[in-house]
Design an enzyme around this catalytic site. Structure first.
Site, mmCIF file in Angstrom:
data_model
loop_
_atom_site.group_PDB
_atom_site.id
_atom_site.type_symbol
_atom_site.label_atom_id
_atom_site.label_comp_id
_atom_site.label_asym_id
_atom_site.label_seq_id
_atom_site.Cartn_x
_atom_site.Cartn_y
_atom_site.Cartn_z
ATOM 1 C CG HIS A 161 -1.712 -1.253 1.400
ATOM 2 N ND1 HIS A 161 -2.973 -1.454 0.882
ATOM 3 C CD2 HIS A 161 -1.373 -2.419 2.021
ATOM 4 C CE1 HIS A 161 -3.382 -2.685 1.194
ATOM 5 N NE2 HIS A 161 -2.428 -3.289 1.870
ATOM 6 C CB SER A 282 14.602 21.868 -15.302
ATOM 7 O OG SER A 282 13.884 23.086 -15.375
ATOM 8 C CE LYS A 288 12.993 18.652 -11.095
ATOM 9 N NZ LYS A 288 11.818 19.060 -11.880
ATOM 10 C CD GLU A 295 9.657 11.801 -15.661
ATOM 11 O OE1 GLU A 295 8.728 12.520 -15.311
ATOM 12 O OE2 GLU A 295 10.792 12.238 -15.954
#
Ligand code: ARG
Length: 466
Positions: A161, A282, A288, A295
């Site tokens: 969970h 970025s 970043k 992704e």
């Protein structure tokens, strides 16, 4: 019909006029199917040899056509572009063969239809694609195995969970993403046997009227069997659906691995650091370090699933035999295979260049995660699990209310929670102790994980990947 310019068609004699440009535009599949050419050339060469046995070609004609097809392949390999009238790759190869081999080329299509031809070429393409994908998955597994070997003594939380559940060896977690790939490769190998069934000789739908030796054709082209029913053979795209399902499942596995890594690479987890070569920056935020490849792996899972659904929806309502809707099969198949051929090396690179932050992972194994171990401790002292679960629950609550780790509770708290607790209980609150108790086969204990690593090594090396 002339071979020059736009005149070369595989059909058209029965029509007074030519097709409307709008029909030609929608019918034309060559931009998608041109990549079938090496397979179409190969199967055409095998067909030419079959036509000798069938008494259609003599040796010299067959040799001329086989050599002509070799020159067609050379032209296509050198980047020969289709002309406007090349409806599909089969038409283009036929046109080029007439230029290269002259009259005998006009007999090559005897007893054959593009229906059994395209099914055969697509199967040949799929067989090659399966082998490439299998190799790429294997390389990813090897990368995971190498990481797992290095991570055997690193502990991290395992989650249920997405809540901290129990400590595990980081190698155990890494391998948990390797086994699904073992199953994917086994499924790919299993599907491969059903792809390797030869449709050629089925003609348009009723079977060829010329005695082509189909078994010999199959052997010639590397098929394992011949199709038993010509109607089924020309309309069957189960093999595409099956491979797409396997690729969808593979894509889903890559997506889940990617999701774990994306989470673990966030500052909140801080378990892994992405390698420079597999991180992007970025344009606005200088700090970043983004895991774009992962992704994209997560995103691409959806696309491959879309390909599978599109194909199943295409096939579902079709009457038996070949229908032009089936031309869409290649779009979905190529898209899925292309996507995974791009992703798999990027995911392997992402995994290979991860740095694991062992201290962060170990620190995340808070003492409450050893609550089950405490209960098991009491069970070993003959307390029932139900009673020990309640006693440990009270300790957990006490630590939580005091805002401290269970390791910071005085022994008196343990003694109060249950009289069977003795001073050695603190040892049970160590993550490494928890692991040591789990040397059951398939568990996260150090001996079990070492055995698992060997089992994975064997599975990776097995030709069917499982
Ligand atoms: N381009 C077609 C396809 O990909 C080839 C088969 C065409 N057959 C036909 N009868 N029109 O499916």
């Amino acid at each position: 019909m002339s071979d020059a310019g736009n005149g070369h068609k595989l059909w058209g004699g029965r029509f007074a006029g030519g097709p409307a440009p709008e029909l030609e535009a929608v019918n034309r599949s060559i931009t998608v199917d041109i990549r079938l050419w090496p397979h179409d050339v190969r199967l055409s060469q095998a067909w030419a040899r079959g036509l000798v046995t069938a008494g259609v070609y003599d040796r010299a004609e067959c040799d001329a056509v086989v050599a002509g097809l070799e020159r067609v392949a050379a032209r296509l390999g050198a980047g020969e572009q289709p002309i406007a009238a090349d409806e599909d790759i089969h038409t283009m190869i036929d046109r080029l063969l007439h230029l290269e081999a002259g009259t005998p080329a006009g007999r090559l299509h005897t007893g054959r239809s593009r229906n059994d031809q395209v099914a055969t070429a697509t199967r040949l393409w799929t067989l090659a694609a399966i082998d490439r994908i299998d190799g790429l998955v294997r390389r990813l597994q090897e990368t995971m195995l190498a990481q797992a070997e290095a991570l055997q003594d690193a502990v991290m939380p395992a989650y249920t969970h997405l809540q901290r559940a129990q400590p595990v060896s980081a190698a155990h977690w890494m391998l948990s993403h390797g086994w699904p790939l073992v199953r994917d490769r086994a499924r790919l190998a299993d599907a491969r046997r059903r792809v390797a069934v030869l449709p050629l000789g089925s003609g348009a739908i009723a079977g060829s009227a010329f005695p082509i030796p189909r078994e010999q054709l199959a052997a010639d082209l590397g098929f394992l069997a011949i199709s038993p029913n010509s109607i089924d053979a020309v309309g069957d795209r189960d093999f595409v659906a099956e491979v797409l399902f396997v690729l969808t499942t593979l894509g889903m596995h890559l997506s889940r691995l990617a999701e774990d890594l994306i989470l673990y690479g966030s500052s909140e987890f801080g378990f892994v650091r992405f390698g420079d070569a597999f991180s992007t920056g970025s344009s606005m935020m200088p700090q970043k370090r983004n895991p774009d490849a992962l992704e994209l792996a997560r995103g691409a899972g959806a696309r491959v699933l879309g390909d599978l659904v599109a194909l199943l929806a295409t096939i579902k309502g079709l009457p038996s035999g070949y229908n032009k809707d089936l031309q869409e099969d290649k779009r979905t198949l190529f898209d899925a295979v292309d996507g995974l051929e791009l992703l798999l090396p990027a995911v392997a690179g992402s995994v290979a260049t991860l740095t694991f932050q062992r201290e962060r992972m170990a620190a995340a194994c808070s003492s409450a995660m050893m609550a089950t171990d405490l209960a098991d401790y009491l069970v070993r002292k003959r307390v029932t699990f139900r009673e020990s679960h309640g006693a440990v629950g009270r300790l957990v609550r006490e630590a939580e209310e005091a805002g401290v780790e269970m390791t910071a509770l005085p022994f008196s708290s343990f003694a109060a929670a249950h009289p069977a607790f003795e001073e050695d209980v603190l040892e049970e609150l160590q993550a490494t102790t928890s692991l040591r108790h789990r040397d059951i086969a398939g568990g996260t204990g150090p001996v079990a994980v070492a055995a698992q690593i060997e089992a994975m090594r064997t599975a990776i090396a097995s030709p069917s990947g499982g």
